[in-house]
Design a protein around this motif. Structure first.
Motif, PDB file in Angstrom:
ATOM      1  N   PHE A 118      -9.658   4.510 -43.675  1.00  0.00           N
ATOM      2  CA  PHE A 118      -8.454   4.289 -44.485  1.00  0.00           C
ATOM      3  C   PHE A 118      -7.728   5.621 -44.561  1.00  0.00           C
ATOM      4  N   ASP A 119      -6.486   5.581 -45.046  1.00  0.00           N
ATOM      5  CA  ASP A 119      -5.715   6.804 -45.235  1.00  0.00           C
ATOM      6  C   ASP A 119      -5.237   6.858 -46.683  1.00  0.00           C
ATOM      7  N   ASP A 120      -5.662   7.872 -47.401  1.00  0.00           N
ATOM      8  CA  ASP A 120      -5.249   8.051 -48.789  1.00  0.00           C
ATOM      9  C   ASP A 120      -4.509   9.386 -48.907  1.00  0.00           C
ATOM     10  N   PRO A 121      -3.181   9.382 -48.786  1.00  0.00           N
ATOM     11  CA  PRO A 121      -2.429  10.645 -48.836  1.00  0.00           C
ATOM     12  C   PRO A 121      -2.299  11.219 -50.236  1.00  0.00           C
ATOM     13  N   TYR A 122      -2.777  10.488 -51.237  1.00  0.00           N
ATOM     14  CA  TYR A 122      -2.632  10.943 -52.622  1.00  0.00           C
ATOM     15  C   TYR A 122      -3.876  11.656 -53.142  1.00  0.00           C
TER      16      TYR A 122
END
Length: 276
Positions: free
Chosen positions: A18-22
């Motif tokens: 997954f990608d969590d930029p936060y």
């Protein structure tokens, strides 16, 4: 913040789940001089559970999105912590995501996310759903607070209890499930994780902070399947080790069934019976 640190690490991988930029933004805002989770004392804890957090995040993401596609247009994130799902997931049109946590936690996240700009022209980050922040304490009358925020118990909902069950004593876990069940229309979906404490896990988290020694309180007093089924839910429970293998990830040491110093860990989904 420890989970945010693990999600930030996962987001840097070429083969990320997954990608969590936060996640890194939360860490930087909370600890401008450097997060304590980036020090060597956290290495053992991260090694013990890092792949568990990565795999469970992907599993729960997929479960919630599938539930919405199948008719649950309300999603409730319980004790959401540094969860950024209202912003990072591609929610179908018409989805409302209710996010419950302490007021100061929700205010911190809102401030961090509001400070993030994205192209084009420095546009502010926006949720991909109708996002409703609900300041609430799960030890108090949060069902009433949720209803006042617009939750409709007549419509199916997708519930997320991530990183909660093992931190509750058995009676509190039962109360949480009873409240979720009382608010759920038939067809609602519940997604959760659970794990046993162990010598390996206690040692790893105490190395980060002695305050984490008693983080594990046991959770449900019986296996998840009968615990859920008794209240009308149709559960599917899988061992975290099997799901890690599905994603070609190492089995998390803290939940490795082949280790004598480890416990078991599970990911579960359940749908409320139409016959309830």
């Amino acid at each position: 913040m420890g989970v945010a640190a693990l999600r930030a690490q996962e987001s840097l991988r070429q083969d990320r789940l997954f990608d969590d930029p936060y996640a890194q933004l939360f860490l930087d805002a909370a600890h401008p001089a450097g997060s304590p989770w980036s020090t060597g004392s956290a290495a053992g804890f991260f090694h013990a559970i890092g792949h568990q957090v990565a795999v469970r995040t992907r599993f729960l993401d997929d479960t919630l999105l599938a539930a919405v596609r199948e008719g649950c247009d309300q999603v409730v994130l319980l004790a959401s912590g540094m969860d950024s799902r209202p912003f990072r997931l591609a929610w179908p049109p018409g989805t409302t995501v209710f996010e419950l946590d302490f007021a100061d936690v929700l205010a911190f996240k809102a401030a961090v996310i509001a400070s993030r700009t994205t192209p084009p022209a420095g546009q502010l980050a926006r949720p991909t759903c109708r996002h409703v922040a609900v300041p609430a304490d799960l030890r108090e009358d949060w069902p009433q607070t949720l209803a006042e925020a617009g939750f409709d118990r007549r419509r199916p909902a997708a519930w997320l209890a991530e990183g909660i069950l093992y931190a509750l004593p058995p009676e509190a876990a039962a109360l949480l499930l009873d409240r979720i069940t009382s608010l759920s229309a038939p067809g609602s979906v519940l997604a959760m994780d659970h794990g046993e404490d162990s010598e390996l896990l206690r040692t790893a988290r105490v190395s980060v902070s002695p305050d984490l020694r008693d983080l594990w309180q046991g959770g449900p007093s019986e296996d998840l399947k009968p615990w859920l089924a008794r209240r009308g839910w149709d559960p599917t429970v899988r061992d975290i080790a099997d799901i890690a293998r599905d994603h070609r990830r190492p089995v998390p040491p803290a939940f490795d069934p082949d280790r004598t110093d480890a416990g078991r860990g599970w990911l579960a989904t359940a749908r409320l019976s139409e016959r309830r």
